[in-house]
Scaffold this motif. Structure first.
Motif, PDB file in Angstrom:
ATOM      1  N   ILE A 280       0.858  -1.180   0.000  1.00  0.00           N
ATOM      2  CA  ILE A 280       0.000   0.000   0.000  1.00  0.00           C
ATOM      3  C   ILE A 280       0.897   1.233   0.000  1.00  0.00           C
ATOM      4  CG2 ILE A 280      -1.787   1.284   1.222  1.00  0.00           C
ATOM      5  CD1 ILE A 280      -2.737  -1.343   2.425  1.00  0.00           C
ATOM      6  N   GLY A 281       0.932   1.914  -1.133  1.00  0.00           N
ATOM      7  CA  GLY A 281       1.781   3.089  -1.283  1.00  0.00           C
ATOM      8  C   GLY A 281       2.850   2.862  -2.331  1.00  0.00           C
ATOM      9  N   GLY A 282       2.906   3.740  -3.335  1.00  0.00           N
ATOM     10  CA  GLY A 282       3.826   3.548  -4.454  1.00  0.00           C
ATOM     11  C   GLY A 282       5.006   4.478  -4.467  1.00  0.00           C
ATOM     12  N   GLY A 283       5.482   4.898  -3.277  1.00  0.00           N
ATOM     13  CA  GLY A 283       6.662   5.747  -3.183  1.00  0.00           C
ATOM     14  C   GLY A 283       7.949   4.946  -3.316  1.00  0.00           C
ATOM     15  N   PRO A 284       9.093   5.539  -2.966  1.00  0.00           N
ATOM     16  CA  PRO A 284      10.381   4.869  -3.159  1.00  0.00           C
ATOM     17  C   PRO A 284      10.552   3.599  -2.339  1.00  0.00           C
ATOM     18  CG  PRO A 284      10.648   6.887  -1.896  1.00  0.00           C
ATOM     19  CD  PRO A 284       9.258   6.897  -2.427  1.00  0.00           C
ATOM     20  N   GLY A 285       9.796   3.457  -1.248  1.00  0.00           N
ATOM     21  CA  GLY A 285       9.820   2.207  -0.504  1.00  0.00           C
ATOM     22  C   GLY A 285       8.848   1.198  -1.078  1.00  0.00           C
ATOM     23  N   GLY A 286       7.633   1.651  -1.372  1.00  0.00           N
ATOM     24  CA  GLY A 286       6.582   0.758  -1.829  1.00  0.00           C
ATOM     25  C   GLY A 286       6.824   0.131  -3.180  1.00  0.00           C
ATOM     26  N   TYR A 287       7.199   0.946  -4.169  1.00  0.00           N
ATOM     27  CA  TYR A 287       7.362   0.350  -5.497  1.00  0.00           C
ATOM     28  C   TYR A 287       8.579  -0.558  -5.566  1.00  0.00           C
ATOM     29  CZ  TYR A 287      11.063   3.338  -7.609  1.00  0.00           C
ATOM     30  OH  TYR A 287      12.248   3.954  -7.938  1.00  0.00           O
ATOM     31  N   ILE A 288       9.615  -0.220  -4.797  1.00  0.00           N
ATOM     32  CA  ILE A 288      10.789  -1.089  -4.744  1.00  0.00           C
ATOM     33  C   ILE A 288      10.444  -2.416  -4.081  1.00  0.00           C
ATOM     34  CG2 ILE A 288      13.027  -1.387  -3.604  1.00  0.00           C
ATOM     35  CD1 ILE A 288      13.238   0.281  -6.100  1.00  0.00           C
ATOM     36  N   ALA A 289       9.648  -2.367  -2.996  1.00  0.00           N
ATOM     37  CA  ALA A 289       9.232  -3.600  -2.318  1.00  0.00           C
ATOM     38  C   ALA A 289       8.431  -4.489  -3.263  1.00  0.00           C
ATOM     39  CB  ALA A 289       8.408  -3.258  -1.079  1.00  0.00           C
ATOM     40  N   ALA A 290       7.516  -3.896  -4.029  1.00  0.00           N
ATOM     41  CA  ALA A 290       6.688  -4.682  -4.950  1.00  0.00           C
ATOM     42  C   ALA A 290       7.526  -5.324  -6.050  1.00  0.00           C
ATOM     43  CB  ALA A 290       5.616  -3.783  -5.559  1.00  0.00           C
ATOM     44  N   ILE A 291       8.473  -4.561  -6.585  1.00  0.00           N
ATOM     45  CA  ILE A 291       9.341  -5.100  -7.636  1.00  0.00           C
ATOM     46  C   ILE A 291      10.206  -6.229  -7.099  1.00  0.00           C
ATOM     47  CG2 ILE A 291      11.366  -4.563  -9.067  1.00  0.00           C
ATOM     48  CD1 ILE A 291      10.092  -1.826  -9.605  1.00  0.00           C
ATOM     49  N   ARG A 292      10.767  -6.039  -5.903  1.00  0.00           N
ATOM     50  CA  ARG A 292      11.627  -7.094  -5.335  1.00  0.00           C
ATOM     51  C   ARG A 292      10.807  -8.352  -5.062  1.00  0.00           C
ATOM     52  NH1 ARG A 292      15.318 -10.007  -5.928  1.00  0.00           N
ATOM     53  NH2 ARG A 292      16.620 -10.757  -4.207  1.00  0.00           N
ATOM     54  N   ALA A 293       9.582  -8.195  -4.604  1.00  0.00           N
ATOM     55  CA  ALA A 293       8.730  -9.358  -4.367  1.00  0.00           C
ATOM     56  C   ALA A 293       8.497 -10.122  -5.670  1.00  0.00           C
ATOM     57  CB  ALA A 293       7.399  -8.913  -3.763  1.00  0.00           C
ATOM     58  N   ALA A 294       8.214  -9.387  -6.738  1.00  0.00           N
ATOM     59  CA  ALA A 294       7.983 -10.036  -8.030  1.00  0.00           C
ATOM     60  C   ALA A 294       9.245 -10.728  -8.535  1.00  0.00           C
ATOM     61  CB  ALA A 294       7.510  -8.996  -9.044  1.00  0.00           C
ATOM     62  N   GLN A 295      10.393 -10.110  -8.316  1.00  0.00           N
ATOM     63  CA  GLN A 295      11.649 -10.730  -8.731  1.00  0.00           C
ATOM     64  C   GLN A 295      11.893 -12.057  -8.019  1.00  0.00           C
ATOM     65  OE1 GLN A 295      14.546  -7.680  -7.878  1.00  0.00           O
ATOM     66  NE2 GLN A 295      14.386  -6.742  -9.910  1.00  0.00           N
ATOM     67  N   LEU A 296      11.390 -12.161  -6.791  1.00  0.00           N
ATOM     68  CA  LEU A 296      11.568 -13.391  -6.010  1.00  0.00           C
ATOM     69  C   LEU A 296      10.491 -14.434  -6.335  1.00  0.00           C
ATOM     70  CD1 LEU A 296      12.551 -11.804  -2.579  1.00  0.00           C
ATOM     71  CD2 LEU A 296      14.032 -13.102  -4.113  1.00  0.00           C
ATOM     72  N   GLY A 297       9.680 -14.158  -7.334  1.00  0.00           N
ATOM     73  CA  GLY A 297       8.672 -15.125  -7.752  1.00  0.00           C
ATOM     74  C   GLY A 297       7.371 -15.046  -6.996  1.00  0.00           C
ATOM     75  N   LEU A 298       7.175 -13.990  -6.207  1.00  0.00           N
ATOM     76  CA  LEU A 298       5.937 -13.830  -5.450  1.00  0.00           C
ATOM     77  C   LEU A 298       4.923 -13.062  -6.293  1.00  0.00           C
ATOM     78  CD1 LEU A 298       7.510 -12.804  -2.022  1.00  0.00           C
ATOM     79  CD2 LEU A 298       6.692 -15.070  -2.697  1.00  0.00           C
ATOM     80  N   LYS A 299       3.663 -13.404  -6.135  1.00  0.00           N
ATOM     81  CA  LYS A 299       2.606 -12.676  -6.819  1.00  0.00           C
ATOM     82  C   LYS A 299       2.382 -11.370  -6.065  1.00  0.00           C
ATOM     83  CE  LYS A 299      -2.168 -13.064  -8.492  1.00  0.00           C
ATOM     84  NZ  LYS A 299      -3.423 -13.850  -8.446  1.00  0.00           N
ATOM     85  N   ALA A 300       2.670 -10.245  -6.745  1.00  0.00           N
ATOM     86  CA  ALA A 300       2.705  -8.959  -6.048  1.00  0.00           C
ATOM     87  C   ALA A 300       1.739  -7.961  -6.657  1.00  0.00           C
ATOM     88  CB  ALA A 300       4.117  -8.387  -6.085  1.00  0.00           C
TER      89      ALA A 300
END
Length: 466
Positions: free
Chosen positions: A10-30
């Motif tokens: 929840i939140g697409g700032g420099p913490g949020g969008y990076i967290a979502a991208i890293r989750a997807a890179q690890l194979g998680l549905k984000a």
């Protein structure tokens, strides 16, 4: 429409969008929910557009002060503020578009709307048209950021009394400006408008400006600001701010008693407050600490499966701290081996004033307060060839080592391009370098970074160029 995810941010700032991208890179549905604009305050109304404006201020300084020194006769035929503001906005828009591209590239689902927790692992997203979408996730990361703090009696109206976002899109350069607060935001805007020709009053309640910086650095910046014509009001409280037909009347209470100033504009830059309202935290019993969401070393809240990163999780409220937390939070919940909790004391801070300020770790005062015996090294840029060649030789490097172990405890720099240099000490600290090992490093010549080497040598009592 509804959806179920491994990680929901929840939140697409420099913490949020990076967290979502890293989750997807690890194979998680984000998935990521953003209610206003991707990139958050930093990219759209903070770090990035401010630096674009400061580039204009630096250019103004170069034309007025450095060009004659270097033999150039430059005639200024005018200045169009709208073009500088337009440049700033275009930079933000370009980067915001890049964030959207990165999320799509990594397969992150983006929801445009306002999110609210409705239960453990349950989130409802309300779109601008009122439509509501229920989502579920095994892990929910709160990255909702923060907003400017405003004290009673100071009522921002976007016209006479500004917050930082207003100061990024001024219609004209004010003749006079009173800035309330001398942290990074206040100091940067004070420096910016001063370089653009504004008479600036900088007000700070603490005994010194830039109160979180090393005392020597703060004193040096104060002196440089005063030389540039700024009025500095330390240990001073703003009692009231009253817009009127002839300007904004400001009552100040300080060491000399109460004074009254009338200025064109007022900028309130007194810190931030976390965006925790209307998230559904109360129903889940989420613990807060001074208004911020309380987390452990891996960004976990007291509610299982719920995490918080970035400004909403407490200071320092810096974009790079948020991004780093986003990565370590996701890697920890995904079970990645070797994830280290972040030591907030070693996060670098950068202030893009003229002169620039950069620091990390303990100040000299903090070391003494903690009973730590230190060795201190200093080196002045006036003895640095590159700084002299640039015509920017004001400032110094100060570095602290533990007297017993040689551990690098902190570094404090003020001067040309120090924001690009501080990470050298940060890397050294992370790799557990001592003053003896740093003394053996070969620094290229001529560079500004040689001042860092000389400061280390000075701590050992063997500086070579001062």
């Amino acid at each position: 429409m509804s959806g179920s995810y491994d990680v929901l941010v929840i939140g697409g700032g420099p913490g949020g969008y990076i967290a979502a991208i890293r989750a997807a890179q690890l194979g998680l549905k984000a998935a990521l929910v953003e209610r206003r604009h991707l990139g958050g305050i930093c990219l759209n109304w903070g770090c990035i557009p401010t630096k674009a404006l400061l580039q204009g201020a630096e250019f103004s300084h170069a034309l007025k002060d450095k060009a004659p020194m270097l033999g150039f006769d430059v005639a200024l035929n005018g200045f169009e503020l709208s073009k500088l503001v337009g440049h700033s906005r275009s930079v933000s828009e370009r980067l915001a578009g890049g964030v959207g591209y990165l999320l799509k590239k990594n397969g992150v689902t983006v929801y445009d709307g306002t999110a609210r927790l409705t239960g453990k692992g349950q989130v409802e997203v309300e779109a601008k048209d009122g439509a509501k979408t229920p989502l579920t996730a095994a892990h929910v990361i709160l990255a909702t950021g923060a907003r400017p703090r405003v004290f009673p009696g100071i009522n921002p109206d976007g016209e006479n009394v500004w917050v930082s976002s207003d100061a990024l899109v001024p219609k004209a350069v004010p003749e006079t400006l009173l800035v309330i607060g001398s942290g990074a935001i206040g100091a940067e805007f004070a420096s910016l408008f001063n370089d653009l020709g504004t008479k600036v009053h900088l007000v700070e309640m603490a005994p010194t400006i830039m109160p979180n910086e090393d005392a020597e650095v703060a004193a040096f910046v104060r002196k440089q600001f005063q030389r540039r014509g700024m009025e500095i009001h330390e240990g001073t409280k703003v009692v009231s701010v009253t817009p009127g037909p002839s300007g904004v009347v400001c009552r100040l209470s300080g060491p000399a008693g109460e004074v009254e100033l009338t200025v064109d504009k007022v900028l309130s830059a007194t810190g931030v407050v976390p965006n925790v309202e209307d998230l559904g935290l109360e129903a889940l019993g989420v613990e807060l600490d001074r208004g911020f969401i309380k987390t452990d070393a891996f960004c976990r809240t007291n509610v299982f499966g719920l995490y918080a990163i970035g400004d909403v999780a407490g200071p320092p409220c810096l974009a790079h701290k948020a991004s780093h937390e986003g990565v370590l939070c996701v890697e920890a919940l995904a079970g990645v081996a070797g994830v280290h909790p972040m030591n907030r004391a070693t996060i670098p801070g950068c202030t893009y004033t003229r002169p620039q300020v950069a620091s990390f770790g303990l100040t000299e005062a903090a070391a003494k307060k903690n009973g730590i015996a230190v060795k201190i090294g200093r080196f002045n840029f006036q003895a640095n060839g590159k700084a002299l060649a640039m015509g920017e030789a004001e400032g110094f490097v100060k570095v602290l080592f533990d007297k017993e172990t040689g551990e690098l405890l902190g570094a404090h720099m003020v001067g040309p391009d120090v924001t690009e240099m501080i990470q050298g000490y940060g890397i050294a600290q992370h790799l557990e370098a001592t003053e003896e090992s740093l003394a053996q490093v070969v620094f290229a010549h001529p560079t500004l970074s040689e001042a860092m080497h000389e400061a280390v040598l000075d701590a050992l009592g063997r500086a070579l160029n001062q």
